[in-house]
Write a protein that holds these residues in place. Structure first.
Motif, PDB file in Angstrom:
ATOM      1  N   ALA A 207       1.172  -1.452   0.270  1.00 36.40           N
ATOM      2  CA  ALA A 207      -0.167  -0.219   0.007  1.00 36.40           C
ATOM      3  C   ALA A 207       0.460   1.516  -0.165  1.00 36.40           C
ATOM      4  O   ALA A 207       0.853   2.448  -0.488  1.00 36.40           O
ATOM      5  CB  ALA A 207      -0.504   0.183   1.463  1.00 36.40           C
ATOM      6  N   LEU A 215      -5.250  10.582  -4.052  1.00 33.24           N
ATOM      7  CA  LEU A 215      -6.982   8.982  -3.590  1.00 33.24           C
ATOM      8  C   LEU A 215      -7.712   9.336  -5.225  1.00 33.24           C
ATOM      9  O   LEU A 215      -7.708   7.464  -4.898  1.00 33.24           O
ATOM     10  CB  LEU A 215      -7.237   9.655  -2.001  1.00 33.24           C
ATOM     11  CG  LEU A 215      -6.256   8.839  -1.003  1.00 33.24           C
ATOM     12  CD1 LEU A 215      -7.200   9.781   0.466  1.00 33.24           C
ATOM     13  CD2 LEU A 215      -5.531   7.324  -0.940  1.00 33.24           C
ATOM     14  N   VAL A 218      -5.928   6.706  -6.499  1.00 32.52           N
ATOM     15  CA  VAL A 218      -5.666   5.654  -6.083  1.00 32.52           C
ATOM     16  C   VAL A 218      -6.924   4.514  -6.055  1.00 32.52           C
ATOM     17  O   VAL A 218      -7.376   3.763  -6.429  1.00 32.52           O
ATOM     18  CB  VAL A 218      -4.804   5.369  -4.465  1.00 32.52           C
ATOM     19  CG1 VAL A 218      -5.366   4.473  -3.718  1.00 32.52           C
ATOM     20  CG2 VAL A 218      -4.322   6.770  -4.507  1.00 32.52           C
ATOM     21  N   ALA A 219      -7.948   5.461  -6.301  1.00 27.98           N
ATOM     22  CA  ALA A 219      -9.523   4.893  -6.129  1.00 27.98           C
ATOM     23  C   ALA A 219      -9.839   3.865  -7.319  1.00 27.98           C
ATOM     24  O   ALA A 219     -10.602   3.291  -7.869  1.00 27.98           O
ATOM     25  CB  ALA A 219     -10.322   5.349  -5.557  1.00 27.98           C
ATOM     26  N   LEU A 222      -7.466   1.073  -8.062  1.00 29.74           N
ATOM     27  CA  LEU A 222      -7.259   0.088  -7.337  1.00 29.74           C
ATOM     28  C   LEU A 222      -7.822  -1.795  -8.295  1.00 29.74           C
ATOM     29  O   LEU A 222      -7.420  -2.382  -7.739  1.00 29.74           O
ATOM     30  CB  LEU A 222      -7.984   0.100  -5.749  1.00 29.74           C
ATOM     31  CG  LEU A 222      -7.065  -0.460  -4.436  1.00 29.74           C
ATOM     32  CD1 LEU A 222      -5.845  -1.100  -4.736  1.00 29.74           C
ATOM     33  CD2 LEU A 222      -7.706  -0.060  -3.107  1.00 29.74           C
ATOM     34  N   GLU A 241      -9.355  -5.850  -1.940  1.00 33.04           N
ATOM     35  CA  GLU A 241      -9.885  -4.484  -2.168  1.00 33.04           C
ATOM     36  C   GLU A 241      -9.769  -3.229  -1.072  1.00 33.04           C
ATOM     37  O   GLU A 241      -9.238  -2.365  -0.865  1.00 33.04           O
ATOM     38  CB  GLU A 241     -10.458  -4.290  -2.979  1.00 33.04           C
ATOM     39  CG  GLU A 241     -11.009  -2.384  -3.914  1.00 33.04           C
ATOM     40  CD  GLU A 241     -11.763  -2.296  -5.053  1.00 33.04           C
ATOM     41  OE1 GLU A 241     -12.178  -0.889  -5.219  1.00 33.04           O
ATOM     42  OE2 GLU A 241     -12.602  -3.622  -5.363  1.00 33.04           O
ATOM     43  N   GLU A 242     -10.282  -4.250   0.227  1.00 31.30           N
ATOM     44  CA  GLU A 242     -10.871  -3.787   0.917  1.00 31.30           C
ATOM     45  C   GLU A 242      -9.690  -3.025   1.432  1.00 31.30           C
ATOM     46  O   GLU A 242      -8.753  -2.147   2.714  1.00 31.30           O
ATOM     47  CB  GLU A 242     -12.037  -3.627   1.694  1.00 31.30           C
ATOM     48  CG  GLU A 242     -11.771  -3.083   3.450  1.00 31.30           C
ATOM     49  CD  GLU A 242     -12.791  -3.865   4.035  1.00 31.30           C
ATOM     50  OE1 GLU A 242     -13.218  -3.779   4.995  1.00 31.30           O
ATOM     51  OE2 GLU A 242     -14.045  -4.570   3.940  1.00 31.30           O
ATOM     52  N   ALA A 245      -6.868  -0.670   0.331  1.00 34.24           N
ATOM     53  CA  ALA A 245      -7.790   0.873   0.467  1.00 34.24           C
ATOM     54  C   ALA A 245      -7.185   1.028   1.608  1.00 34.24           C
ATOM     55  O   ALA A 245      -7.142   2.155   2.414  1.00 34.24           O
ATOM     56  CB  ALA A 245      -9.807   0.997   0.225  1.00 34.24           C
ATOM     57  N   ALA A 248      -3.726   2.100   1.897  1.00 31.67           N
ATOM     58  CA  ALA A 248      -3.383   3.317   1.603  1.00 31.67           C
ATOM     59  C   ALA A 248      -3.801   4.481   2.209  1.00 31.67           C
ATOM     60  O   ALA A 248      -3.684   5.473   1.983  1.00 31.67           O
ATOM     61  CB  ALA A 248      -3.548   3.585   0.155  1.00 31.67           C
ATOM     62  N   LEU A 249      -4.466   5.092   2.728  1.00 37.87           N
ATOM     63  CA  LEU A 249      -5.801   5.697   3.120  1.00 37.87           C
ATOM     64  C   LEU A 249      -4.718   5.843   5.110  1.00 37.87           C
ATOM     65  O   LEU A 249      -4.326   7.012   5.340  1.00 37.87           O
ATOM     66  CB  LEU A 249      -6.510   5.254   3.531  1.00 37.87           C
ATOM     67  CG  LEU A 249      -7.551   6.141   4.952  1.00 37.87           C
ATOM     68  CD1 LEU A 249      -7.664   7.681   4.117  1.00 37.87           C
ATOM     69  CD2 LEU A 249      -9.113   5.829   4.548  1.00 37.87           C
ATOM     70  N   TRP A 294     -14.100   2.563  -0.147  1.00 41.87           N
ATOM     71  CA  TRP A 294     -13.402   4.157   0.895  1.00 41.87           C
ATOM     72  C   TRP A 294     -14.548   4.573   1.466  1.00 41.87           C
ATOM     73  O   TRP A 294     -14.280   5.171   2.310  1.00 41.87           O
ATOM     74  CB  TRP A 294     -13.193   4.575  -0.198  1.00 41.87           C
ATOM     75  CG  TRP A 294     -11.692   4.306  -1.178  1.00 41.87           C
ATOM     76  CD1 TRP A 294     -12.071   3.345  -2.756  1.00 41.87           C
ATOM     77  CD2 TRP A 294     -10.166   4.475  -1.375  1.00 41.87           C
ATOM     78  NE1 TRP A 294     -10.805   3.254  -2.846  1.00 41.87           N
ATOM     79  CE2 TRP A 294     -10.117   3.799  -2.133  1.00 41.87           C
ATOM     80  CE3 TRP A 294      -9.523   4.739   0.080  1.00 41.87           C
ATOM     81  CZ2 TRP A 294      -8.746   3.604  -1.974  1.00 41.87           C
ATOM     82  CZ3 TRP A 294      -8.255   5.062  -0.187  1.00 41.87           C
ATOM     83  CH2 TRP A 294      -8.336   4.076  -0.906  1.00 41.87           C
ATOM     84  N   LEU A 297     -14.745   3.770   5.257  1.00 44.49           N
ATOM     85  CA  LEU A 297     -13.213   3.321   5.990  1.00 44.49           C
ATOM     86  C   LEU A 297     -12.546   4.944   6.825  1.00 44.49           C
ATOM     87  O   LEU A 297     -11.771   4.695   7.456  1.00 44.49           O
ATOM     88  CB  LEU A 297     -11.982   3.545   4.701  1.00 44.49           C
ATOM     89  CG  LEU A 297     -12.066   2.059   3.886  1.00 44.49           C
ATOM     90  CD1 LEU A 297     -11.096   2.163   3.190  1.00 44.49           C
ATOM     91  CD2 LEU A 297     -11.669   0.850   4.946  1.00 44.49           C
TER      92      LEU A 297
END
Length: 298
Positions: A207, A215, A218-219, A222, A241-242, A245, A248-249, A294, A297
Motif C-alpha cells: 500500500a 486518493l 488510487v480509487a 485499485l 480491495e478493502e 484501500a 493506503a488510507l 472507501w 473507511l
C-alpha cells in the motif's frame, strides 16, 4: 578549464563511448538525485549528484529485477562507479520518450501488480521499510500544540479502526517507492510507457506504493490492480480491495499528519510538497462521495 567545463567534457566522453557525438548530448533540467543528459535519441545518461551515489547503485540492482517481472522501465546499458571517465557513478539507459501525465495513466495498475508480485531476492542497498507508529505521531502533535486533545483522540481512534481492516504483518513486497506523476512517462494516448527513477525502492507494504498518488487516482486503479495480482507462485495470498484501500488510507493520513510540522517548500511541482496538501486532499476526497470500499473507511 572550469569545474563545469570539465564535468561536461566527461559527459561528452561517456557519449563518445556509446557512439554519440558531443553535439548530440543535451542536458535535461530537473532531477534532485542525478543530472540527466540525452545521448542522441536512443540513450539517456544519469550522473549521481553528491550524496545520492547509493541511490544510483540501488537502481542498478532493482531495475533488472523489475524488468524481469515485466515492468515497463528503461533497460540499463551501462552502470559504472569506477570514476574513470567522470568523478561520480553514472548509468546509461535506454531512452523512452513520453510526457508527465496529468491523469492516472492507463496500465499503471498492471505495472504495480507485476512489480509487487516479483519474487523476493537479495538486493544490496534495498531497505526494508518499517513505518513509524501513527499513534505516536498523533500524540506528539497534540503535545506540541498542533492538535487539540479531542481531535487527537478522534485521529487515534481512526487509526485503530483502520488497523482492524488490513494485515499490518503482511509480507513486504518490492515497491518503487515514489509512484508519482514526475516518475511516470505516458504516450499521447494516455498509455503508460515507463516507470522511472528507482532510487526510493524498498521492501515495504504494497500500500505504500499508493501513498504518493492522489486518493482519487488510487480509487480509480485499485480494482484493476487487485484483479491483476498473481494468484500463485509467490507464496502470498491475494489481498482484498478493502484491505489495500484501508492500508493506503493509513499511509495518506499518517504522512499527511507528519507533514504538518514541516517548513514551507515553495516552488515544488509535486502535489504533496505543501505541508497541508495531503490533509486537504483527504478532505476533498471524502466529501466527494467516494465509492465503496472507501466510503466505509472513515
Amino acid at each position: 578549464m572550469s569545474e563545469q567545463d570539465e564535468f561536461l567534457g566527461s559527459v561528452a566522453a561517456i557519449g563518445r563511448r556509446h557512439g554519440v557525438l558531443p553535439e548530440q548530448v543535451t542536458e535535461v533540467a530537473g532531477g534532485v538525485a542525478n543530472r540527466g543528459f540525452g545521448l542522441g535519441g536512443a540513450l539517456f545518461l544519469r550522473v549521481a549528484r553528491p550524496g545520492f551515489e547509493d541511490d544510483l547503485r540501488k537502481e542498478s540492482g532493482v531495475i533488472p529485477v523489475a524488468r524481469s517481472a515485466g515492468v515497463l522501465t528503461p533497460a540499463i546499458v551501462e552502470y559504472d562507479e569506477r570514476r574513470a571517465l567522470i568523478d561520480a557513478p553514472y548509468v546509461v539507459m535506454e531512452r523512452v520518450d513520453g510526457i508527465e501525465p496529468t491523469e492516472v495513466p492507463v496500465g499503471l495498475a498492471e505495472q504495480l501488480a507485476r512489480l509487487h508480485g516479483a519474487e523476493r531476492t537479495d538486493l544490496p542497498g534495498v531497505p526494508q521499510d518499517d513505518s513509524r507508529d501513527p499513534w505516536q505521531t498523533v500524540d506528539e502533535l497534540a503535545e506540541r500544540g498542533y492538535l487539540d486533545l479531542g481531535t487527537a483522540k478522534w485521529l487515534s481512534d481512526w487509526f485503530t479502526r483502520l488497523a482492524d481492516r488490513f494485515d499490518r504483518n503482511e509480507p513486504k513486497v518490492l515497491i518503487h517507492g515514489d509512484v508519482a506523476a514526475h516518475n511516470l512517462l505516458a504516450g499521447p494516448d494516455g498509455e503508460l510507457r515507463a516507470l522511472i527513477d528507482w532510487g526510493d525502492a524498498a521492501y515495504a507494504p504494497r500500500a505504500m506504493d499508493f501513498a504518493k498518488l492522489p486518493l482519487e487516482h488510487v480509487a480509480a486503479i485499485l480494482p484493476d490492480y487487485i484483479r491483476r495480482l498473481p494468484t500463485s507462485g509467490t507464496g502470498r495470498s491475494t489481498p482484498q480491495e478493502e484491505e489495500v484501500a484501508a492500508a493506503a488510507l493509513w499511509f495518506h493520513l499518517h504522512w499527511g499528519l507528519g507533514k504538518l510540522t514541516a517548513n514551507p517548500w515553495p516552488g515544488q511541482r509535486h502535489w504533496t510538497a505543501p505541508r497541508a496538501s495531503r490533509i486537504l486532499a483527504l478532505l476533498r476526497f471524502f466529501t466527494g462521495n467516494p465509492p465503496a470500499p472507501w466510503s466505509t473507511l472513515t
